[in-house]
Design a protein around this motif. Structure first.
Motif, mmCIF file in Angstrom:
data_model
loop_
_atom_site.group_PDB
_atom_site.id
_atom_site.type_symbol
_atom_site.label_atom_id
_atom_site.label_comp_id
_atom_site.label_asym_id
_atom_site.label_seq_id
_atom_site.Cartn_x
_atom_site.Cartn_y
_atom_site.Cartn_z
ATOM 1 N N GLY A 1 0.814 -1.202 0.000
ATOM 2 C CA GLY A 1 0.000 0.000 0.000
ATOM 3 C C GLY A 1 0.850 1.255 0.000
ATOM 4 N N HIS A 2 0.289 2.331 -0.549
ATOM 5 C CA HIS A 2 0.991 3.619 -0.588
ATOM 6 C C HIS A 2 0.638 4.401 0.677
ATOM 7 N N GLY A 3 1.237 3.968 1.785
ATOM 8 C CA GLY A 3 0.978 4.609 3.070
ATOM 9 C C GLY A 3 2.173 4.443 3.975
ATOM 10 N N ASP A 4 2.251 5.286 4.986
ATOM 11 C CA ASP A 4 3.421 5.286 5.864
ATOM 12 C C ASP A 4 3.642 3.956 6.564
ATOM 13 N N THR A 5 2.566 3.229 6.846
ATOM 14 C CA THR A 5 2.687 1.967 7.567
ATOM 15 C C THR A 5 2.390 0.760 6.692
ATOM 16 N N THR A 6 2.045 0.988 5.431
ATOM 17 C CA THR A 6 1.645 -0.128 4.570
ATOM 18 C C THR A 6 2.640 -0.439 3.459
ATOM 19 N N MET A 7 3.517 0.492 3.139
ATOM 20 C CA MET A 7 4.477 0.224 2.066
ATOM 21 C C MET A 7 5.557 -0.746 2.545
ATOM 22 N N ILE A 8 6.146 -1.473 1.595
ATOM 23 C CA ILE A 8 7.147 -2.495 1.907
ATOM 24 C C ILE A 8 8.388 -2.270 1.040
ATOM 25 N N PRO A 9 9.402 -1.567 1.562
ATOM 26 C CA PRO A 9 10.663 -1.445 0.830
ATOM 27 C C PRO A 9 11.353 -2.817 0.801
ATOM 28 N N LEU A 10 11.607 -3.335 -0.378
ATOM 29 C CA LEU A 10 12.171 -4.682 -0.509
ATOM 30 C C LEU A 10 13.688 -4.629 -0.372
ATOM 31 N N THR A 11 14.150 -4.553 0.866
ATOM 32 C CA THR A 11 15.591 -4.434 1.135
ATOM 33 C C THR A 11 16.354 -5.658 0.641
ATOM 34 N N ARG A 12 15.744 -6.836 0.720
ATOM 35 C CA ARG A 12 16.417 -8.076 0.308
ATOM 36 C C ARG A 12 16.771 -8.063 -1.168
ATOM 37 N N LEU A 13 15.940 -7.420 -1.980
ATOM 38 C CA LEU A 13 16.117 -7.446 -3.428
ATOM 39 C C LEU A 13 16.813 -6.208 -3.981
ATOM 40 N N ALA A 14 17.088 -5.217 -3.128
ATOM 41 C CA ALA A 14 17.739 -3.989 -3.601
ATOM 42 C C ALA A 14 19.175 -4.283 -4.010
ATOM 43 N N SER A 15 19.616 -3.655 -5.103
ATOM 44 C CA SER A 15 20.974 -3.917 -5.591
ATOM 45 C C SER A 15 21.652 -2.653 -6.085
ATOM 46 N N TRP A 16 22.963 -2.663 -5.986
ATOM 47 C CA TRP A 16 23.822 -1.613 -6.554
ATOM 48 C C TRP A 16 24.533 -2.260 -7.726
ATOM 49 N N GLY A 17 24.091 -1.916 -8.921
ATOM 50 C CA GLY A 17 24.577 -2.646 -10.085
ATOM 51 C C GLY A 17 24.138 -4.099 -9.950
ATOM 52 N N PRO A 18 25.060 -5.060 -10.120
ATOM 53 C CA PRO A 18 24.688 -6.479 -10.023
ATOM 54 C C PRO A 18 24.734 -7.042 -8.605
ATOM 55 N N ALA A 19 25.197 -6.241 -7.637
ATOM 56 C CA ALA A 19 25.428 -6.764 -6.289
ATOM 57 C C ALA A 19 24.352 -6.308 -5.307
ATOM 58 N N PRO A 20 23.949 -7.155 -4.376
ATOM 59 C CA PRO A 20 22.975 -6.751 -3.348
ATOM 60 C C PRO A 20 23.531 -5.601 -2.520
ATOM 61 N N VAL A 21 22.670 -4.637 -2.166
ATOM 62 C CA VAL A 21 23.148 -3.505 -1.369
ATOM 63 C C VAL A 21 23.617 -3.960 0.005
ATOM 64 N N SER A 22 23.153 -5.117 0.449
ATOM 65 C CA SER A 22 23.592 -5.649 1.739
ATOM 66 C C SER A 22 25.082 -5.970 1.752
ATOM 67 N N ASP A 23 25.703 -6.043 0.573
ATOM 68 C CA ASP A 23 27.153 -6.239 0.503
ATOM 69 C C ASP A 23 27.914 -4.974 0.874
ATOM 70 N N PHE A 24 27.220 -3.829 0.863
ATOM 71 C CA PHE A 24 27.889 -2.546 1.043
ATOM 72 C C PHE A 24 27.417 -1.775 2.272
ATOM 73 N N ILE A 25 26.373 -2.241 2.919
ATOM 74 C CA ILE A 25 25.767 -1.470 3.994
ATOM 75 C C ILE A 25 25.340 -2.411 5.119
ATOM 76 N N ALA A 26 25.519 -1.977 6.356
ATOM 77 C CA ALA A 26 25.150 -2.796 7.507
ATOM 78 C C ALA A 26 23.639 -2.972 7.583
ATOM 79 N N ALA A 27 23.215 -4.071 8.162
ATOM 80 C CA ALA A 27 21.798 -4.384 8.246
ATOM 81 C C ALA A 27 21.021 -3.302 8.976
ATOM 82 N N GLU A 28 21.612 -2.760 10.047
ATOM 83 C CA GLU A 28 20.937 -1.710 10.819
ATOM 84 C C GLU A 28 20.743 -0.457 9.981
ATOM 85 N N GLN A 29 21.748 -0.109 9.193
ATOM 86 C CA GLN A 29 21.655 1.083 8.349
ATOM 87 C C GLN A 29 20.637 0.873 7.234
ATOM 88 N N LEU A 30 20.582 -0.357 6.723
ATOM 89 C CA LEU A 30 19.614 -0.663 5.667
ATOM 90 C C LEU A 30 18.189 -0.573 6.203
#
Length: 310
Positions: free
Chosen positions: A174-203
Motif C-alpha cells: 500500500g501507498h501509506g506510511d505503515t503499509t508500504m514495503i521497501p524490498l531491502t532483500r532485493l535492492a541492488s547496486w549494479g549487479p550486487a545486493p546492497v547488503s554487501d555494502f551497507i550494515a543491516a541496521e543502516q539498511l
C-alpha cells in the motif's frame, strides 16, 4: 498523442511541466475547477518553451471537459492535499466524490484513455476509479509505487554515497506510511545486493526513512510534496505513451496475484501503450508475504469506507 492532467495544483502542475519538457505528447490539457488557475499555469509553462526547447502545445481550461476529448492518457490529481497530522485515510470522504466525478466525466470524452491515479489515498482512489469507470483493469494505474521506489533509491544513494541511477530498488504494498514495503532483500547496486555494502541496521533505517518519506515532507512543508510525486506521475505516463515495457511498481487490481483478490495495491508491472500489461511475481519470502498481507488488510479497511458512502 494527447495527455490530460486533471487538477492544476502543485502536483498536477509539476506532472504537466515534466510531460511538456519531455515532449511526451503533442497536446497537453491542464484542467482545474478553480477559475483561471489551469489557464494561467498553462500559459506560464508555454512561456518556458523557447527557453527549454520543447514544442508541446499546452491548453488550460476551467472545468471544461470537452477540451480533454480524445485523450490517450489522463492523470488524475484532483482532491485536497494531505495536511500535517492528517492520514491518507482521512482524505477518503472528501476525495472519493471528487475522483469519481472526474473519472466519469473524462470517460464521456475519452472512452479509450488510460488513467493514472495520483489522488490520495491512492490505492483506494485507484480502486474507486476502476469501479466508477467500469473499464478494463489494465487501463487503471495508481502511481504510488513509482514514487515510493524513487524515495527508496534516494535514501539508499545517500547511505551508500552513490548515484541513485545505479540502484535497483522497489517498494510494493500500500501507498501509506505503515503499509508500504521497501524490498531491502532485493535492492541492488549494479549487479550486487546492497547488503554487501551497507550494515543491516543502516539498511533498516533506510527502509524506515522511506516509509515516512511523504510524512516527513508534509511536516516540513505544511502540505504534501509535489516535485517527486509530479516526476513519478510523469515517469508512469512516459512508460505508457512511449510503449517502453518498463517494470515499475504501480497500484493495480489484483485477482489472485500475491495472494490477494479484489484490491488495488502496489506490485511490479510492465507498462506499455495500453496501460499495465502484466504483473511480475517477485517470489517473496515468508516474511515479505506476511508484510504484504498486513498491508492488504490495511488497504481493505480504507476501501471499506467506500461502502459506507454508497
Amino acid at each position: 498523442m494527447k495527455v490530460t492532467v486533471v487538477g492544476a495544483g502543485a502536483v498536477g502542475a509539476t506532472v504537466a511541466d515534466n510531460i511538456a519538457r519531455k515532449e511526451l505528447c503533442e497536446e497537453l490539457v491542464l484542467l482545474d475547477i478553480k477559475e483561471g488557475v489551469a489557464e494561467g499555469k498553462a500559459l506560464d509553462m508555454t512561456q518556458t518553451a523557447a527557453l527549454l526547447h520543447f514544442d508541446t502545445r499546452i491548453v488550460g481550461s476551467t472545468n471544461d471537459y470537452s477540451k480533454t476529448a480524445g485523450s490517450d492518457v489522463v492523470v488524475v490529481t484532483s482532491g485536497i492535499p494531505r495536511k500535517p497530522g492528517m492520514t491518507r485515510e482521512e482524505l477518503i470522504g472528501v476525495n472519493a466524490n471528487i475522483v469519481r466525478g472526474v473519472c466519469q466525466q473524462i470517460l464521456e470524452h475519452s472512452p479509450d484513455a488510460v488513467f493514472v491515479i495520483i489522488s490520495n489515498p491512492m490505492d483506494t482512489m485507484t480502486y474507486l476509479a476502476l469501479q466508477a469507470t467500469g473499464i478494463d483493469k489494465h487501463r487503471i494505474i495508481g502511481m504510488g509505487g513509482a514514487l515510493d521506489s524513487a524515495r527508496f533509491r534516494c535514501y539508499l544513494s545517500m547511505a551508500l554515497g552513490c548515484s541513485p541511477g545505479d540502484l535497483n530498488a522497489m517498494v510494493i504494498g500500500g501507498h501509506g506510511d505503515t503499509t508500504m514495503i521497501p524490498l531491502t532483500r532485493l535492492a541492488s547496486w549494479g549487479p550486487a545486493p546492497v547488503s554487501d555494502f551497507i550494515a543491516a541496521e543502516q539498511l533498516q533505517k533506510v527502509a524506515a526513512d522511506t516509509m515516512v518519506g511523504g510524512a516527513t515532507l508534509t511536516k516540513l512543508l505544511g502540505t504534501s510534496a509535489w516535485y517527486a510525486p509530479g516526476a513519478a506521475g510523469a515517469a508512469v505516463v512516459e512508460a505508457i505513451v512511449r510503449d517502453e515495457k518498463k517494470l515499475i511498481a504501480c497500484s493495480v487490481l489484483l485477482e489472485g496475484e500475491y495472494g490477494q483478490e479484489d484490491i488495488c495495491m502496489g506490485v511490479p508491472v510492465i507498462l506499455g501503450r495500453k496501460g499495465w500489461e502484466r504483473i511480475v511475481d517477485l517470489n517473496l519470502n515468508e516474511e515479505e508475504k506476511a508484510l504484504f498481507q498486513k498491508s492488504a488488510d490495511a488497504v481493505r479497511s480504507m476501501n471499506d469506507v467506500l461502502k459506507t458512502m454508497a
